[in-house]
Design a protein around this motif. Sequence first.
Motif: not given
Lengths: 292, 280
Positions: A222-227
Motif C-alpha cells: 500500500a506504499v503511497f506517501p513515501s513513494a
Amino acid sequence: MSTPSLRHRLAARGFDGTTLLVLPGLAVMLGLFIYPFFYGLADSLMPKEGAWYANYAAFFSDPFQYRTIAATLWLALPVTIVNLAFAVPIAFRVRLMTRQRLLTTILVLPITLGTVFVADGLLTFLGPQGWFNRVLILIGLLDAPVKLTNNYWGVFASLVITGFPFAFLLTLSYVTGIDPAIEQAAATLGASPRQRFMKVFLPLLVPGLAVTFCLAFVQAFAVFPSAVLLGAPAGPTRVISIAAYQAAFEQYDHSLGSAIAMIMGAVELIVVLIVLGGRSMFYRGPTGGTKG
Amino acid sequence: MIRDQGLVSKIWRFAVWAVAGLFVLNLIGVIAAVVVNSFATRWLGTWLPVGLTTKWYFSAWKEFQLSSVVLVTFEVVFTVVIISGLLGVTTAYALARRDFPGKRIVVLLFLLPLLIPPLTYGIPLATVLYQLGLGGSFWGVVLINLVPSLPFVVLVMIPFIEQIDPRIEAAARVFGAGTGSLFLRILLPLLLPGMLAALLLVLVRTIAMFELTFLIAGPTSQTLVVSLYYAVFASGVRAGQSIDAMAVIYMVTTLFWLILALQFVNPSQIVARAKQQPAT
C-alpha cells in the motif's frame, strides 16, 4: 407440552438483547465499508465512455498504467522478504533478553510516526550531504556520495524503516509463544543449534510467519506517501496506489480510480492467498509443551 | 536457557546484534536529523549546523497555520476515538458473549479492513462521501477514519471481554442489579483498563493515519500529518528547517500519546493483533 415462545427459541440459538448490541457497529461497517466497496465495483464497470470493461481494458493496455503492478511488487516483495529475513534471527536473540522493553519501545517509534515523517527524515538523512553518506565516506566505504533519495532505494529504505519493526514485533510475539521446554528437549537429545532451528522452531513458526508476511506485505504493497516523497513518482516508483490516486483525484475519473483500486486489492489478495495457501502444507497445532 | 559456546555461534550472535544495532542507529539518525535540522540556522555540507535557533518553530507555526491544524487534528481524533470506542466496545461485548449463526462472517467483516490496502476501500468510500457532499468536511474525515479504527477496537476488546468471567455478571443479576447499574458498576470498572489501552492505540493510529485522511481532507479539515505531507511535497517553497520544525511538532503530539499508551500496553501489542485472527 407447549412449544417455547419465539423469544426463547431465538435465545437458544444465541439471539437475544445482548446480541443486538452488535448491530450499531455492524451498521457502520456495512455503510462505510461494504456499501462503498460494491459501489466502487459497480462504478468501475460504468466508465465515462465505452463498454463496461473499458476501464480495465484501458489499464491493461497502457504500459504506463499496467507497469505499476510490477513496480509495486518489485518494491513490496523484496522489502517484505528482507524485513522478515532480518526479523526472525533478531527475534530469536531478543527473546533471550530479560529487558526487551527499551528495544521494543524504540522500534515502535517509526510505526507510530508513520511513513510521512520517516520520508521527511530520510530526505535529510540519506541525502548527498546527509549523515548516512558522510559516515560511509568517513570510514572509507565510498569515495563520493551515492544518490539514495528520489529513486527506488529511497522508497526501499523507508519501507525497511517502518516495515522491519512491524515484522519484528509480530515475529517476536510468535517466537515468545513457543515453549522454551521444547528447545531444551531438543538440545538434551543432542540437536545442534542449526538443527534445533530448522527441525524444531521453523516448522512451529511457519503459520505465524505466513501471517506476518501477509500483514507486512499489505503495508508495503500500500506504499503511497513515501513513494511520492522519496521516490521517482513518474518513473520506477510509480506504484499502483499513485496510479489509483491520480486517476481518481487528479483526472477526476472516479470510475477509473475505482477500477485501479479494485485491481490493487485483487493483486494483493492473490499474493496473500498464495502465501496462506502454502501455509496449509505445514504443521499446524499447539506450540506449548504440555501433554495434550 | 541454552547458550552455545562454539566459535560459529559466537560469530553468528555478534552478526545478529550488529545488524540490530545498525538498524537502531540508522533509525535514531533519521529522527535526530529532523530534530537537529529544525533547530539549525544554516546546515549545508557539514556534520552539524552552523548555529542553533528556535525561530523556525515560530515561523512554521504561523506559515502552516498550525494552531488551527492542531485544533482540527484533535477534534477529528477525539471524535473518532469516542465513536469507535462506543460502537466498538458494545459490538465486541456482543461478539465475545454470544454465539450466533453468522458470527464468523461478522468477525471476518471486522478483519477485512485490516487486510486490505487503505486506498482500495478509501477511493470508493471517498467517492461516495464526495457525492454525499461530505468531501473536504470535518465529518467526512471522521467517517473515513472510522473504517480502520472501529474494527481495531473490536478486535482488541473481544479477547479482553472474553477473559472477564460471565458469572460475575450473573451474580450481579442475582443480587438485583438492573442493566444500567450492571453496566455502570460491574462491567465498566472491569473493562476500563482494556478500553483505555484500545482507545489510546486508536488515538495514536488516527493521528498518524495519512492515506485515508488525505483522500477526503479539505483546506479546513486537514490533520497535522496531511499538512506535513503537503509541506514536504512542496519543499523548496519553504525553508527545510521550517518543514522539519512542523515535523517535530507532529512527532511530539504523537509521542505524547504513545508514551501515555505505553503505560497500559506492551509495545508489541501495537502491531500484534494477528493473534486474534481466527483459524482459517
